[in-house]
Scaffold this motif. Structure first.
Motif, PDB file in Angstrom:
ATOM      1  N   UNK A 109      10.944  -3.330 -97.344  1.00 56.18           N
ATOM      2  CA  UNK A 109      12.059  -4.425 -97.121  1.00 56.18           C
ATOM      3  C   UNK A 109      11.972  -5.550 -96.368  1.00 56.18           C
ATOM      4  N   UNK A 110      11.280  -5.224 -95.072  1.00 57.53           N
ATOM      5  CA  UNK A 110      10.945  -6.084 -93.891  1.00 57.53           C
ATOM      6  C   UNK A 110       9.588  -6.576 -93.458  1.00 57.53           C
ATOM      7  N   UNK A 111       8.635  -5.787 -94.348  1.00 56.44           N
ATOM      8  CA  UNK A 111       7.212  -6.098 -94.019  1.00 56.44           C
ATOM      9  C   UNK A 111       6.565  -5.314 -92.948  1.00 56.44           C
ATOM     10  N   UNK A 112       5.116  -5.075 -93.127  1.00 54.97           N
ATOM     11  CA  UNK A 112       4.231  -4.298 -92.305  1.00 54.97           C
ATOM     12  C   UNK A 112       4.818  -4.527 -90.740  1.00 54.97           C
ATOM     13  N   UNK A 113       4.384  -5.758 -90.233  1.00 57.71           N
ATOM     14  CA  UNK A 113       4.494  -6.243 -89.081  1.00 57.71           C
ATOM     15  C   UNK A 113       5.922  -5.942 -88.258  1.00 57.71           C
ATOM     16  N   UNK A 114       7.012  -6.286 -88.816  1.00 50.33           N
ATOM     17  CA  UNK A 114       8.271  -5.992 -88.199  1.00 50.33           C
ATOM     18  C   UNK A 114       8.735  -4.552 -88.142  1.00 50.33           C
ATOM     19  N   UNK A 115       8.147  -3.866 -89.226  1.00 49.48           N
ATOM     20  CA  UNK A 115       8.565  -2.462 -89.373  1.00 49.48           C
ATOM     21  C   UNK A 115       7.866  -1.606 -88.218  1.00 49.48           C
ATOM     22  N   UNK A 116       6.553  -2.046 -88.217  1.00 50.09           N
ATOM     23  CA  UNK A 116       5.703  -1.113 -87.243  1.00 50.09           C
ATOM     24  C   UNK A 116       6.208  -1.465 -85.903  1.00 50.09           C
ATOM     25  N   UNK A 117       6.596  -2.623 -85.606  1.00 47.43           N
ATOM     26  CA  UNK A 117       7.092  -3.172 -83.918  1.00 47.43           C
ATOM     27  C   UNK A 117       8.205  -2.335 -83.887  1.00 47.43           C
ATOM     28  N   UNK A 118       9.041  -2.110 -84.766  1.00 46.12           N
ATOM     29  CA  UNK A 118      10.457  -1.454 -84.537  1.00 46.12           C
ATOM     30  C   UNK A 118      10.029  -0.055 -84.603  1.00 46.12           C
ATOM     31  N   UNK A 119       9.290   0.279 -84.999  1.00 48.41           N
ATOM     32  CA  UNK A 119       8.780   1.916 -85.107  1.00 48.41           C
ATOM     33  C   UNK A 119       8.101   2.252 -83.821  1.00 48.41           C
ATOM     34  N   UNK A 120       7.737   1.312 -82.852  1.00 45.11           N
ATOM     35  CA  UNK A 120       7.082   1.380 -81.685  1.00 45.11           C
ATOM     36  C   UNK A 120       8.189   1.805 -80.711  1.00 45.11           C
ATOM     37  N   UNK A 121       9.382   1.531 -80.838  1.00 47.14           N
ATOM     38  CA  UNK A 121      10.328   1.938 -79.822  1.00 47.14           C
ATOM     39  C   UNK A 121      10.475   3.351 -79.712  1.00 47.14           C
ATOM     40  N   UNK A 122       9.933   4.228 -80.609  1.00 42.80           N
ATOM     41  CA  UNK A 122       9.919   5.687 -80.500  1.00 42.80           C
ATOM     42  C   UNK A 122       8.932   5.791 -79.158  1.00 42.80           C
ATOM     43  N   UNK A 123       7.530   5.586 -79.306  1.00 41.52           N
ATOM     44  CA  UNK A 123       6.580   5.813 -78.147  1.00 41.52           C
ATOM     45  C   UNK A 123       7.062   5.232 -76.837  1.00 41.52           C
ATOM     46  N   UNK A 124       7.447   3.734 -77.078  1.00 41.93           N
ATOM     47  CA  UNK A 124       7.814   3.236 -75.894  1.00 41.93           C
ATOM     48  C   UNK A 124       9.166   3.992 -75.096  1.00 41.93           C
ATOM     49  N   UNK A 168      12.250   5.876 -88.109  1.00 42.85           N
ATOM     50  CA  UNK A 168      10.898   5.971 -88.010  1.00 42.85           C
ATOM     51  C   UNK A 168      10.545   6.089 -86.776  1.00 42.85           C
ATOM     52  N   UNK A 169      11.164   5.146 -85.740  1.00 41.44           N
ATOM     53  CA  UNK A 169      10.862   5.277 -84.158  1.00 41.44           C
ATOM     54  C   UNK A 169      11.338   6.450 -83.548  1.00 41.44           C
ATOM     55  N   UNK A 170      12.364   6.919 -84.072  1.00 43.22           N
ATOM     56  CA  UNK A 170      12.935   8.275 -83.462  1.00 43.22           C
ATOM     57  C   UNK A 170      11.813   9.256 -83.934  1.00 43.22           C
ATOM     58  N   UNK A 171      11.643   9.269 -85.231  1.00 46.38           N
ATOM     59  CA  UNK A 171      10.691  10.309 -85.784  1.00 46.38           C
ATOM     60  C   UNK A 171       9.338  10.391 -84.845  1.00 46.38           C
ATOM     61  N   UNK A 172       8.829   9.005 -84.621  1.00 42.75           N
ATOM     62  CA  UNK A 172       7.744   8.998 -83.923  1.00 42.75           C
ATOM     63  C   UNK A 172       7.556   9.568 -82.657  1.00 42.75           C
ATOM     64  N   UNK A 173       8.778   9.419 -81.905  1.00 44.24           N
ATOM     65  CA  UNK A 173       9.008  10.015 -80.517  1.00 44.24           C
ATOM     66  C   UNK A 173       9.065  11.375 -80.823  1.00 44.24           C
ATOM     67  N   UNK A 174       9.577  11.882 -81.600  1.00 50.75           N
ATOM     68  CA  UNK A 174       9.715  13.296 -82.031  1.00 50.75           C
ATOM     69  C   UNK A 174       8.345  13.888 -82.067  1.00 50.75           C
ATOM     70  N   UNK A 175       7.496  13.097 -83.063  1.00 48.71           N
ATOM     71  CA  UNK A 175       6.556  13.348 -83.357  1.00 48.71           C
ATOM     72  C   UNK A 175       5.388  13.513 -82.071  1.00 48.71           C
ATOM     73  N   UNK A 176       5.371  12.602 -81.101  1.00 48.22           N
ATOM     74  CA  UNK A 176       4.771  12.892 -79.875  1.00 48.22           C
ATOM     75  C   UNK A 176       4.844  14.193 -79.269  1.00 48.22           C
ATOM     76  N   UNK A 177       6.162  14.562 -79.084  1.00 44.85           N
ATOM     77  CA  UNK A 177       6.365  15.570 -78.210  1.00 44.85           C
ATOM     78  C   UNK A 177       6.229  16.979 -79.096  1.00 44.85           C
ATOM     79  N   UNK A 178       6.462  16.955 -80.287  1.00 43.92           N
ATOM     80  CA  UNK A 178       6.174  18.100 -81.237  1.00 43.92           C
ATOM     81  C   UNK A 178       4.775  18.488 -81.244  1.00 43.92           C
ATOM     82  N   UNK A 179       4.092  17.469 -81.523  1.00 44.07           N
ATOM     83  CA  UNK A 179       2.605  17.520 -81.778  1.00 44.07           C
ATOM     84  C   UNK A 179       1.904  17.957 -80.373  1.00 44.07           C
TER      85      UNK A 179
END
Length: 299
Positions: A109-124, A168-179
């Protein structure tokens, strides 16, 4: 945020002292960078199959490939798992599927760059929650400013796509801690492999429905398989071993390079143009990452 405790994220250090980020091994840095690049290239290749099988179909194939590779490498002894090992594995399986599905739907829907940038809010958010020094906080805030610039509202803004990227950002944050938890409770790659296998089982009926309604072409199937290898199998294994050697905060902020990689890969491979505002936001993210890596931490 409620403030920084004396030992933030104490559960992450329960298994022993964490390594000094000032002395992060070169292999660890190379592994994190290689993992990020592999992830973004895989996402770009997978997006080429969207017109045929859609994001759901690509994610289903991604899960199958990841499970096949990780089960072969990890060889989990499922019968020996205790409940203390099973519950983080089960949660990780749900996170695997949800993170991939929400991210790929956002990319569509919004492209690779913007999607991944918003996803980064998780690890941030992990980096912000775990930081103890003002310098670290300044670096994280600088990265956040870059993210704000990149996601600024526009007349054509797709808020559903942005919402999927934030999921996806929320999931990535959970991924870091769970992994990290799985890596400490389950030997080797057994935990990650078991989680990937369970996630693939969840997507099995989804894949069947997609294949019946939208029969994949050879090109679409090949792109989806490549996405599975580059964006699932390689990063999952790399991150599993990296998180055992690198503090969660250092890992989270170092991975701020992902928006940069996504923007460059999207530009080169998918023709997604970038304006000066986008490059300004990317520069802020890179500067924050460099500040954090060079300054290190006293944890």
């Amino acid at each position: 945020m409620q403030g920084a405790p004396a030992r933030p994220a104490a559960s992450l250090s329960a298994a022993g002292p964490l390594p000094d980020p000032k002395r992060l091994p070169l292999a660890g840095v190379a592994t994190m960078a290689g993992s990020g690049l592999s992830n973004q290239i895989g996402a770009a290749i997978g997006s080429l199959a969207f017109p045929v099988i859609g994001p759901v179909g690509v994610v289903a194939v991604r899960q199958y490939v990841a499970a096949a590779v990780l089960l072969a490498v990890g060889r989990p002894r499922l019968r020996s798992f205790t409940w203390g090992q099973w519950w983080p594995v089960l949660l990780l399986a749900v996170v695997f599927g949800t993170m991939n599905l929400s991210l790929y739907s956002a990319i569509d829907r919004i492209g690779l760059g913007l999607a991944v940038t918003l996803e980064f809010l998780g690890p941030l958010s992990i980096a912000l929650a775990a930081t103890r020094r003002r310098l670290d906080a300044c670096g994280a805030l600088l990265a956040a400013a870059g993210v704000v610039v990149l996601m600024r509202p526009q007349p054509s803004a797709d808020y559903l796509g942005m919402g999927l990227a934030l999921l996806a950002a929320l999931c990535w944050a959970s991924y870091i801690l769970l992994n990290r938890t799985v890596g400490r409770r389950v030997p080797g790659a057994q935990g990650s492999a078991a989680a990937a296998g369970l996630s693939a089982l969840m997507f099995l009926p989804v894949g069947v429905v997609v294949a019946v309604q939208h029969p994949p072409t050879l090109m679409a199937a090949g792109c989806a398989v490549a996405a599975g290898v580059l964006s699932s199998a390689v990063p999952y294994l790399a991150d599993l071993f990296t998180l055992r050697r690198v503090p969660a905060a250092a890992f989270g902020l170092f991975m701020s390079v992902n928006p940069v990689l996504a923007a460059v890969v999207g530009w080169v491979a998918l023709g997604e143009g970038l304006g000066w505002m986008e490059w300004a936001g990317i520069t802020a993210v890179v500067a924050a990452n460099a500040l954090r890596v060079l300054a290190g931490s006293d944890r």
